[in-house]
Design an enzyme around this catalytic site. Structure first.
Site, PDB file in Angstrom:
ATOM      1  N   GLY A  16      -0.606   2.927 -11.448  1.00 61.80           N
ATOM      2  CA  GLY A  16      -0.359   3.745 -10.196  1.00 61.80           C
ATOM      3  C   GLY A  16       0.757   4.943 -10.302  1.00 61.80           C
ATOM      4  O   GLY A  16       1.612   4.814 -11.302  1.00 61.80           O
ATOM      5  N   HIS A  29      -3.805   3.572  -8.273  1.00 60.19           N
ATOM      6  CA  HIS A  29      -3.642   3.909  -6.733  1.00 60.19           C
ATOM      7  C   HIS A  29      -2.388   5.004  -6.967  1.00 60.19           C
ATOM      8  O   HIS A  29      -1.388   5.241  -7.585  1.00 60.19           O
ATOM      9  CB  HIS A  29      -2.810   2.794  -5.879  1.00 60.19           C
ATOM     10  CG  HIS A  29      -1.781   2.364  -6.716  1.00 60.19           C
ATOM     11  ND1 HIS A  29      -0.333   2.417  -6.121  1.00 60.19           N
ATOM     12  CD2 HIS A  29      -1.821   1.256  -7.638  1.00 60.19           C
ATOM     13  CE1 HIS A  29       0.337   1.700  -6.782  1.00 60.19           C
ATOM     14  NE2 HIS A  29      -0.358   0.967  -7.740  1.00 60.19           N
ATOM     15  N   ASP A  30      -2.671   6.078  -5.908  1.00 57.79           N
ATOM     16  CA  ASP A  30      -1.538   7.010  -5.539  1.00 57.79           C
ATOM     17  C   ASP A  30      -1.492   7.996  -7.135  1.00 57.79           C
ATOM     18  O   ASP A  30      -0.440   8.893  -7.053  1.00 57.79           O
ATOM     19  CB  ASP A  30      -0.143   6.276  -5.461  1.00 57.79           C
ATOM     20  CG  ASP A  30      -0.141   5.414  -4.170  1.00 57.79           C
ATOM     21  OD1 ASP A  30      -0.380   6.012  -3.263  1.00 57.79           O
ATOM     22  OD2 ASP A  30       0.080   4.385  -4.334  1.00 57.79           O
TER      23      ASP A  30
END
Length: 258
Positions: A139, A121-122
């Site tokens: 992430g 994520h991100d």
């Protein structure tokens, strides 16, 4: 003849360009947008909100745009954005962002993401990058243009991988990797610079010599980072490549791989 196999499941809320191909038993959810010329193989799962650009190829058993398992995530409407001309091979997993960071996971153009790689994520992947089989990014990882992460490379959360850098097979990266630097090992250690990659991309011999000097200043002279940056200032003014190397070190918040 339809380009979407009758055995695929396409949510009415998905938006596909007219020439998108979708293989059998793939599932495309609501709020997924796919640009022209993209091919989605069989047994692929695409979940939104996700934007996929033009002329991408997504192979079987990939899961793209799924919720992150990060415990901070509480079901917010975060995004995944993928650019153009990317190849996503078998079994790749790519998660959307979190509201605690960028709200978005971003992948640029002309990347090759090989089998069973994971993008957390991100994360932000630039352009022309290669993630070899089983590479895993936690992430919040940023990967610069033209970086190559060899098979089974592991990258800790929040690390920045500089443009044109290279990791050897099985490398475990826990600190930032400056631009052009080659790292190996667990934990990762800087070994040299990615001169072969530079030659392939037309970097001049003069610029590579300047980068060799800059590398020695940072990694061989025993200087503090600030003193090393000061010593390479002249070459950084004369060569864009050295300036990129310097800037990637200055931008580090985790400390650089030594």
């Amino acid at each position: 003849m339809s380009l979407i196999d009758s055995r695929a499941i396409i949510d009415p809320g998905a938006r596909l360009a007219p020439d998108v191909e979708v293989g059998p038993w793939s599932i495309i959810g609501a709020d997924v947008e796919i640009g022209e010329g993209t091919v989605v193989g069989p047994h692929v799962i695409l979940k939104g909100p996700t934007r996929i650009g033009r002329h991408n190829r997504i192979y079987q058993f990939s899961s793209v745009g799924e919720d992150t398992p990060d415990l901070k995530y509480k079901g917010e409407a975060t995004r995944l954005v993928i650019g153009d001309h990317n190849v996503i091979r078998e079994g790749v997993t790519i998660h959307r962002g979190t509201v605690q960071d960028r709200h978005e996971t971003t992948i640029g153009d002309h990347n090759l993401i090989m089998a069973y790689a994971h993008i957390g994520h991100d994360s932000v992947i630039g352009n022309h990058c290669i993630l070899v089989n089983n590479t895993a990014l936690a992430g919040h990882v940023h990967v610069g243009d033209w970086a190559i992460l060899s098979g089974y490379t592991l990258v800790h959360q929040y690390c920045h991988i500089g443009p044109h850098s290279f990791s050897g097979m099985g490398t475990a990266i826990g600190k930032d990797v400056p631009a052009f630097v080659t790292v190996f090992g667990n934990p990762a250690e800087a070994r040299s610079m990615n001169f072969e990659g530079m030659r392939r991309r037309g970097v001049s011999e003069e610029a590579m010599q300047a980068l060799r000097r800059a590398y020695r200043v940072v990694y061989r002279k025993g200087l503090t980072v600030q003193d090393a940056l000061a010593e390479m200032a002249e070459d950084a003014s004369a060569f864009t490549e050295v300036a990129i190397f310097r800037d990637s070190i200055q931008a580090s918040t985790r400390g650089i791989t030594r």
